[in-house]
Design a protein around this motif. Structure first.
Motif, short mmCIF file in Angstrom:
data_model
loop_
_atom_site.label_atom_id
_atom_site.label_comp_id
_atom_site.label_asym_id
_atom_site.label_seq_id
_atom_site.Cartn_x
_atom_site.Cartn_y
_atom_site.Cartn_z
N ALA A 85 44.30 44.71 37.44
CA ALA A 85 44.92 45.03 36.15
C ALA A 85 44.74 43.90 35.16
CB ALA A 85 46.40 45.35 36.34
N ILE A 86 44.94 42.67 35.61
CA ILE A 86 44.89 41.52 34.72
C ILE A 86 43.46 41.27 34.25
CG2 ILE A 86 45.23 39.01 34.64
CD1 ILE A 86 47.73 39.47 36.39
N ARG A 87 42.46 41.59 35.08
CA ARG A 87 41.07 41.48 34.62
C ARG A 87 40.85 42.36 33.39
NH1 ARG A 87 35.53 39.74 36.45
NH2 ARG A 87 34.31 40.50 34.69
N ALA A 88 41.38 43.58 33.43
CA ALA A 88 41.22 44.49 32.30
C ALA A 88 42.05 44.05 31.10
CB ALA A 88 41.60 45.91 32.71
N MET A 89 43.16 43.36 31.35
CA MET A 89 44.05 42.93 30.27
C MET A 89 43.63 41.61 29.65
SD MET A 89 47.60 43.92 32.21
CE MET A 89 48.68 43.11 31.05
N GLY A 90 42.75 40.87 30.32
CA GLY A 90 42.28 39.61 29.78
C GLY A 90 43.13 38.41 30.12
N GLY A 91 44.07 38.55 31.06
CA GLY A 91 44.95 37.45 31.43
C GLY A 91 44.34 36.55 32.50
N GLU A 92 45.17 35.69 33.06
CA GLU A 92 44.74 34.77 34.11
C GLU A 92 45.39 35.14 35.43
OE1 GLU A 92 42.64 33.04 35.39
OE2 GLU A 92 42.88 30.90 34.87
N PHE A 93 44.61 35.08 36.51
CA PHE A 93 45.14 35.29 37.85
C PHE A 93 44.33 34.45 38.82
CE2 PHE A 93 45.70 37.19 41.99
CZ PHE A 93 47.05 37.55 41.99
N ARG A 97 39.21 32.41 41.89
CA ARG A 97 39.34 32.72 40.47
C ARG A 97 39.34 34.23 40.26
NH1 ARG A 97 34.93 29.52 40.60
NH2 ARG A 97 33.69 31.24 39.71
N LEU A 98 39.81 34.63 39.10
CA LEU A 98 39.91 36.05 38.80
C LEU A 98 38.55 36.74 38.86
CD1 LEU A 98 41.53 38.51 37.92
CD2 LEU A 98 41.38 37.71 35.55
N ASP A 99 37.51 36.08 38.31
CA ASP A 99 36.20 36.72 38.31
C ASP A 99 35.53 36.71 39.67
OD1 ASP A 99 35.56 34.05 38.41
OD2 ASP A 99 34.40 34.00 36.56
N GLU A 100 36.11 36.00 40.65
CA GLU A 100 35.66 36.09 42.03
C GLU A 100 36.35 37.25 42.75
OE1 GLU A 100 34.62 31.76 43.71
OE2 GLU A 100 36.69 31.94 43.01
N MET A 101 37.58 37.50 42.39
CA MET A 101 38.33 38.57 43.04
C MET A 101 37.97 39.94 42.49
SD MET A 101 42.09 36.78 43.33
CE MET A 101 42.71 38.10 44.35
N VAL A 102 37.66 40.00 41.20
CA VAL A 102 37.29 41.26 40.55
C VAL A 102 36.04 40.98 39.72
CG1 VAL A 102 38.08 43.18 39.12
CG2 VAL A 102 39.75 41.83 40.40
#
Length: 324
Positions: free
Chosen positions: A232-240, A267-272
């Protein structure tokens, strides 16, 4: 109101407005078990309802993270295939038909039904890991927090990223004994803590929404919930950010056997690894993020958060369903 989106050659079409039927069905089924003290029956009802709706969709998908392995779970198991495709599936799915099972049984806050999907092969596979340490924050914090730094330093970094005084910041933490030291560290740093008995998906999403009243989520919770939040946060542009953090000896042994690095923060871009994400969450009991199911003699009212696909960064949909 309907929307359809191509999911790949020969895979049929499915959209965020169709996918929400799965979470709405699970939420409505679980409603009957709020406050009745039986988390197993509540979970069974939500699982069965979500399974039925997912099977009814024109969806070519593979269950990456479900309720458990096939030899233990009869529905929504890891590796379950949806649709009639014979080659690689178009989508990988992650589900939690009843997030906050124990707390729903007690009539408590933040229970919800969640499902998300992304193109096949683009998601981090947590394998046997059941627990993950997480850090979620708004878009302004993207790439500006060192998760390996002490809690006080992380909060200073977040304060600078948000241009917000540390003493005005609030961190969402699940109220668990394992978080006693974390809560004390946040207090010592000068920030506030919002303690909730359940709902780290809700907390993570609130943290990713600017000016929501929650500036970050910290602490260890379920790995499926972590992956759902990351999508969800990937689509929202946040940090995870996430780190595998086993809480049981059996889990630690399984994670070690799988060769997973417990010190590594993903990192977020590794998870999604795709922006093509669809996420739906329907409230069951009213919480910080969503209103719960409301029932009248003839109708049931649901509130669903939809992210990605045609819904864009996020939409909130209120629906009325005629009771059977």
């Amino acid at each position: 109101m309907t929307e359809q989106r191509q999911t790949g050659a020969g895979s049929g079409t499915v959209g965020v407005y169709e996918l929400r039927r799965a979470t709405e069905a699970a939420a409505r089924a679980a409603y009957a078990w709020i406050g009745r003290g039986d988390k197993a029956l509540a979970d069974d009802a939500a699982v069965a309802a979500m399974q039925t709706e997912l099977e009814s969709l024109n969806l070519d998908g593979l269950m990456l993270v479900g309720e458990g392995p096939r030899d233990e779970i009869g529905m929504l198991y890891h590796g379950q295939r949806f649709g009639s495709g014979t080659g690689k599936p178009a989508w990988d799915l992650v589900v939690d038909p009843l997030e906050g099972t124990s707390f729903l049984a007690k009539g408590m806050t933040n229970a919800m039904a969640v499902v998300a999907m992304a193109p096949h092969g683009t998601l981090f596979d947590p394998a046997p890991a059941r627990y993950m340490e997480k850090l979620a924050a708004p878009p302004a914090a993207r790439g500006r927090i060192d998760p390996e730094a002490p809690v006080a330093e992380r909060l200073k970094q977040l304060s600078a990223a948000l241009n917000k005084p540390l003493e005005d910041m609030t961190v969402y933490v699940i109220e668990k004994p394992r978080h006693k030291a974390l809560v004390q560290a946040i207090h010592n740093a000068g920030a506030r803590v919002a303690l909730y008995p359940a709902g780290d998906v809700a907390g993570a999403l609130m943290a990713a929404i600017p000016d929501s009243g929650i500036d970050a989520l910290m602490g260890t919770g379920g790995t499926p919930e972590g992956l759902l939040s990351a999508m969800a946060i990937r689509a929202m542009g946040g940090e995870f950010l996430g780190r595998i953090d086993p809480q049981l000896a059996t889990e630690a042994a399984a994670v070690e056997k799988a060769g997973m690095d417990l010190a590594r923060w993903y990192r977020l871009d590794e998870m999604v690894r795709s922006d093509d994400v669809v996420f739906c969450a329907t409230g069951i009991t009213t919480g910080l993020l969503l209103d719960g199911v409301e029932r009248t003699r003839e109708l049931e009212k649901t509130q669903t958060l939809m992210i990605g696909g045609a819904a864009g960064p996020r939409q909130m949909l209120t629906s009325w369903h005629r009771r059977a």
